[in-house]
Design a protein around this motif. Structure first.
Motif, PDB file in Angstrom:
ATOM      1  N   LEU A   1      -6.244  -0.005  -5.889  1.00 46.83           N
ATOM      2  CA  LEU A   1      -5.943   0.718  -4.644  1.00 46.83           C
ATOM      3  C   LEU A   1      -5.192   2.008  -4.922  1.00 46.83           C
ATOM      4  O   LEU A   1      -5.386   3.018  -4.238  1.00 46.83           O
ATOM      5  CB  LEU A   1      -5.136  -0.186  -3.711  1.00 46.83           C
ATOM      6  CG  LEU A   1      -5.890  -1.399  -3.161  1.00 46.83           C
ATOM      7  CD1 LEU A   1      -4.921  -2.361  -2.476  1.00 46.83           C
ATOM      8  CD2 LEU A   1      -6.972  -0.956  -2.187  1.00 46.83           C
TER       9      LEU A   1
ATOM     10  N   ALA B   1      -4.301   1.307   5.767  1.00 46.92           N
ATOM     11  CA  ALA B   1      -4.837   2.000   4.593  1.00 46.92           C
ATOM     12  C   ALA B   1      -4.889   3.508   4.828  1.00 46.92           C
ATOM     13  O   ALA B   1      -4.531   4.301   3.949  1.00 46.92           O
ATOM     14  CB  ALA B   1      -6.236   1.460   4.259  1.00 46.92           C
TER      15      ALA B   1
ATOM     16  N   CYS C   1       0.223  -1.160  -1.583  1.00 42.82           N
ATOM     17  CA  CYS C   1      -0.883  -1.328  -0.641  1.00 42.82           C
ATOM     18  C   CYS C   1      -1.515  -2.711  -0.726  1.00 42.82           C
ATOM     19  O   CYS C   1      -2.020  -3.219   0.273  1.00 42.82           O
ATOM     20  CB  CYS C   1      -1.939  -0.258  -0.924  1.00 42.82           C
ATOM     21  SG  CYS C   1      -3.093   0.060   0.419  1.00 42.82           S
TER      22      CYS C   1
ATOM     23  N   LEU D   1      -2.368  -5.482   2.592  1.00 44.64           N
ATOM     24  CA  LEU D   1      -3.770  -5.736   2.922  1.00 44.64           C
ATOM     25  C   LEU D   1      -4.154  -7.191   2.673  1.00 44.64           C
ATOM     26  O   LEU D   1      -4.859  -7.810   3.483  1.00 44.64           O
ATOM     27  CB  LEU D   1      -4.664  -4.812   2.102  1.00 44.64           C
ATOM     28  CG  LEU D   1      -4.573  -3.319   2.440  1.00 44.64           C
ATOM     29  CD1 LEU D   1      -5.497  -2.509   1.545  1.00 44.64           C
ATOM     30  CD2 LEU D   1      -4.921  -3.075   3.903  1.00 44.64           C
TER      31      LEU D   1
END
Length: 958
Positions: A39, A625, A642, A646
């Protein structure tokens, strides 16, 4: 919110919190590391909308494949490097940083000079001289960070440091004597590297003690071996001595650490392994390290800004170059918890380099002072600084990746900030040709002077610079003076010419040609040097390998599968120069975001059906995001974890959805089993007995009762969710009382109950039955308090409101959701009467109509005319004390004194009312009702009520 909905909400929030905590824990343990790296790389590749334009102060001088073809295979002779650096010097760069390690001595070579004679070349000396002439060169070094040695290895090094002449057997015995567990095989395997490290440390000790002579050092260290012998240990001491001197010379480029606080301890210790030759370092202006630690992945995402060797620190190559260009003094740098602050000269402010938390390398070394490499551009490292041309280049299928001039690449297609080393080499070669032509011209001049004017030969001194234009007058003069000789010689036959005449004619013919060629070469050289000057003047120049040959160090990055190491230094330099450095947010920021998103997802699952909840989860993940990548990362240059947020969204949606499906199926079965317990059996029996009955709504005089528990909040705070079984136990005693007296249970109101009498079956004495049921319920609560006292819990009491009036009774709601209940204004008044007990200090309040219908069966006392909240008219209410047959004298006296107090208040006799209140409290003890009347009378004595006062008491709270 219904009970099962509230239960679902609590369950989902609990599951969401638990799953979020689990994901955060997994992330802290490194399980999500690969996803986080992916990511991270995705943000670097896609989120470059707001990045500042790249710096125009950097030029990469690339050693590409073409350079290896033209100049020759690596490693190049240091004399070649010297010629290249001399050309770079003429272009006027402000700083030159070499990403080329010169750690090994090159042998002496022989080279043919311009005069055709061979001359001895000391490669290292020529490069050192060129570095000194350039003056602003930063040389690289390789520093190694290694985990602490094992106790056995550390013990071996310490023992050999004291006595390097120990044998393996002696070393093993001494280790065991110190209590260090070791076997002969392990000692044998580690003996050679341990001794090398020990000798290195011992030589350092001797140098610090003031020993500077190698022979003296061998005598001090070698006690058993003749120091004059050419022994392996003696050679090792000499080699270590030379290396230490080299490291000592390079160490002048290190900076003293400001202080030994916790922030400074972030600087990772490292040992110089490959440093430039001492003679090269002597002429350089600075030094820096070029290493990239492997932090869980080979992809270079962050590098240490500083590495520590003892109490001094070396800067990373990109950091060192940027500080030199910005005139920032690293010797005055300050290290904080999350930044390296380097003051600039002239009070121009600090260069601030954000630092991330320490991380562990694959070798087990904890590396601190990590700065994220601020990458820019696309997957082509050659076009990193092009930005506006990058898209066009990719669309056209890419350009020539060599970069720079001298390779046939047009300026329109050549990547910015890249100059090919060939352009420098071509200028050097042109200068070499000029020098060779000038030398040949000087030889020709000497030959012609020897023939036509021997007396002038001794005084002939050509101009010092290799400048053909300065020699042009001499050439014209000698050609003019030699015209007669040339005419005479040219008139002879070839066979009549001697060797001297032939050489004379060749020199006379060569001088015009050499002058013309050299002047043309001079024009080429000027054009080449002008181009180099335009590209390099006042710039920071990074010299490094970009060729695909194995000599170049290539590393993977978030943008590139294969990127030259020198480009990494350039990216760091660019980030510092433009201020586009990235700052990592604390780990707990990502953890809190994960928890918040998990709870939001859990809330959506609890409140929405599965498909809308899925859409909310997807929108939450996509929104996070986008916010993380575009706003935080790209616009504000902040790196927020991140992966954990998520993964939390996905895990919480899955877990809560599964829980909801299972829970709703179980709830449906439970409701099916227990449905009858939610409908009063009397109503069920009535419907069974009268199958055609319709409860469309009927006006009928009825008695409705509302009850509530006092003290329930305190118990619920102590018991938490365990209060539900306790409440069910109490209701299990109160509900049978209602049903015993043929009341219809309408609904439970939290810790209260609503029930009514005279429906569906009619009864004549419904008011008396209702009061009788309430008094019996009070007795049940009193008995239940005994069990609460045994458990150390506070006691409960019950308040009740009883209202008798005409009401509408029947089904309320649609055909799919009907409730057999009572409606009307009187119902609301009954609920207000229950709440009014709190203001009057009573247990049960009944309406006047209820009291009238009791027929003297119960002893009641008047409470007053109350105006409850939400009603315009006041209602006369009473409190039933006990069945008349069971009432004692104290109860009767209490009823009499209360009646006197209420009547006096209704007549406006304030003094008399106060007297009655005092008499009531004297006889029956302090009670709230007397206090209410006392307060009102005292107020009315100060401020009389308005005319028409009817004795009402206005309640302001429900």
């Amino acid at each position: 919110m219904l009970r099962h909905e509230r239960r679902l909400l609590i369950d989902c929030l609990g599951i969401g919190l638990a799953l979020a905590a689990l994901v955060v824990g997994l992330d802290a343990g490194g399980v999500l590391g690969p996803l986080e790296n992916w990511l991270y790389d995705a943000r670097v590749r896609t989120c470059q909308f707001f990045a500042r334009p790249p710096t125009d102060q950097l030029v990469h001088l690339d050693i590409d494949d073409r350079a290896l073809e033209v100049i020759g295979p690596a490693p190049w002779p240091r004399a070649t490097w010297a010629r290249l650096l001399d050309e770079v010097r003429l272009a006027g760069p402000r700083a030159v940083e070499m990403d080329v390690l010169f750690s090994e001595t090159q042998p002496v070579q022989w080279r043919e000079g311009a005069d055709g004679k061979f001359e001895k070349i000391d490669n290292d000396a020529e490069l050192a001289a060129a570095i000194g002439r350039l003056g602003n060169v930063i040389l690289p070094a390789s520093l190694a960070s290694e985990p602490p040695p094992s106790p056995a290895l550390a013990g071996m090094i310490e023992l050999l440091r004291g006595d390097p002449e120990l044998t393996e057997a002696e070393l093993l015995d001494r280790l065991r004597a110190r209590g260090i567990s070791a076997d002969a095989r392990a000692v044998g395997d580690a003996f050679i590297p341990a001794r090398r490290e020990a000798v290195y440390r011992r030589v350092a000790d001797e140098i610090r003690a003031g020993v500077a002579d190698p022979a003296e050092m061998r005598r001090r260290i070698l006690r058993k071996t003749d120091p004059e012998l050419n022994s392996p240990l003696g050679r090792l001491i000499a080699e270590r001595f030379e290396r230490l001197q080299t490291v000592t010379e390079f160490s002048r480029f290190a900076y003293p650490l400001p202080h030994a606080d916790a922030a400074t301890q972030q600087v990772t210790a490292a040992v110089p392994r490959l440093v430039p030759l001492r003679r090269l370092s002597e002429g350089a202006s600075g030094g820096a390290f070029v290493d990239y630690p492997v932090l869980g992945s080979s992809v270079v995402r962050s590098v240490p800004a500083l590495l520590r060797d003892g109490d001094r620190a070396y800067a990373q190559m990109g950091v060192r170059l940027a500080c030199q260009m910005l005139k920032a003094d690293l010797s005055r740098a300050r290290i904080t918890r999350n930044a390296l602050r380097v003051p600039r000269d002239g009070g121009a402010g600090d260069v601030v380099i954000p630092l991330g938390p320490p991380r562990q390398t694959t070798a087990g070394v904890r590396v601190g002072m990590l700065m994220d490499v601020p990458w820019l551009g696309s997957h082509r490292w050659e076009t990193m600084y092009d930005r506006d041309r990058d898209r066009d280049r990719d669309r056209d299928g890419g350009g020539d990746g060599d970069g720079g001039g001298g390779d046939g690449v047009s300026d329109a297609r050549r990547p910015r900030a890249h100059v090919a080393m060939n352009s420098v080499w071509e200028a050097s070669q042109t200068q070499e040709k000029i020098s060779r032509n000038v030398a040949q011209a000087d030889d020709a001049l000497r030959l012609m002077y020897e023939v036509i004017a021997p007396d002038k030969l001794a005084a002939f001194q050509p101009p010092a610079p290799a400048d053909m234009a300065a020699r042009s007058p001499l050439i014209d003069q000698v050609l003019k003076d030699g015209q007669e000789m040339m005419a005479l010689v040219q008139g002879l036959k070839a066979e009549d010419l001697d060797d001297r005449s032939r050489r004379f004619l060749a020199a006379a013919a060569a001088l015009p040609r050499l002058r013309e060629q050299t002047l043309l070469l001079g024009e080429d050289l000027k054009r080449q040097r002008d181009a180099l000057s335009r590209a390099l003047k006042d710039k920071a120049v990074l010299v490094g390998w970009v060729a695909s040959a194995a000599v170049a160090d290539f590393v993977p990055t978030p943008l590139h599968d294969k990127c030259p190491g020198v480009v990494v230094h350039g990216a760091i330099f660019n980030g510092i120069m433009t201020g586009e450095t990235w700052r990592r947010l604390p780990w707990w920021a990502g953890a809190w975001v994960a928890v918040a998103l998990g709870l939001l997802t859990a809330l959506s699952v609890a409140r929405l059906s599965p498909l809308p909840a899925l859409l909310v989860a997807l929108l939450t993940a996509c929104g996070f995001a986008a916010l993380n990548g575009v706003v935080l990362f790209d616009y504000f240059n902040r790196i927020l974890p991140c992966a954990a947020p998520l993964v939390t969204v996905g895990a919480v949606w899955s877990g809560c959805t599964l829980t909801r499906v299972i829970g709703e199926a179980a709830e449906r079965r439970r409701i099916t089993r227990r449905f009858r317990s939610y409908v009063d059996p009397k109503l069920v029996n009535y419907v069974i007995e009268n199958p055609n009955v319709r409860f469309d709504g009927e006006r009928r005089e009825m008695t409705v009762v509302f009850t509530d528990l006092v003290g329930f909040t305190a118990i619920s705070e102590q018991l938490g969710e365990k209060v539900v079984p306790m409440l069910n136990e109490l209701f299990g005693e109160l509900v049978p009382v209602i049903r015993h007296h043929e009341g219809t249970l309408n609904k439970f109101l939290g810790d209260g109950i609503m029930f009514f009498f005279n429906a569906p079956r009619q009864m004549s004495s419904h008011a008396a039955v209702a009061v009788r049921a309430v008094l019996e319920m009070h007795e049940k609560v009193a008995g239940f308090n005994g069990r609460l006292r045994e458990q150390g819990l506070p006691e409960l009491s019950m308040r009740a409101g009883v209202m008798t009036a005409e009401m509408i009774v029947g089904d309320a709601g649609g055909a799919g959701a009907a409730d057999y209940t009572v409606l009307g204004d009187a119902v609301n008044t009954g609920a207000r009467l229950e709440a009014a007990n709190k203001a009057t200090g009573t247990r049960t309040l009944i309406s006047a109509r209820t009291a009238d219908m009791l027929g003297g069966e119960f002893l009641v006392r008047p409470v007053g005319k109350l105006k409850v909240v939400g009603k315009d008219e006041a209602v006369m209410v009473y409190e039933p004390l006990a069945p008349t047959a069971a009432a004692d004298e104290a109860m009767r006296e209490r009823a009499r004194l209360t009646e006197a107090m209420v009547n006096a208040f209704a007549r406006g006799c304030w003094e008399q009312c106060l007297s009655c209140a005092a008499e009531l409290e004297a006889a029956c003890g302090a009670e709230k009702l007397a206090g209410v009347y006392r307060a009102l009378c005292e107020r009315f004595l100060r401020e009389p009520p308005p005319e028409g006062f009817d004795g009402r008491i206005v309640l302001t709270e429900k």
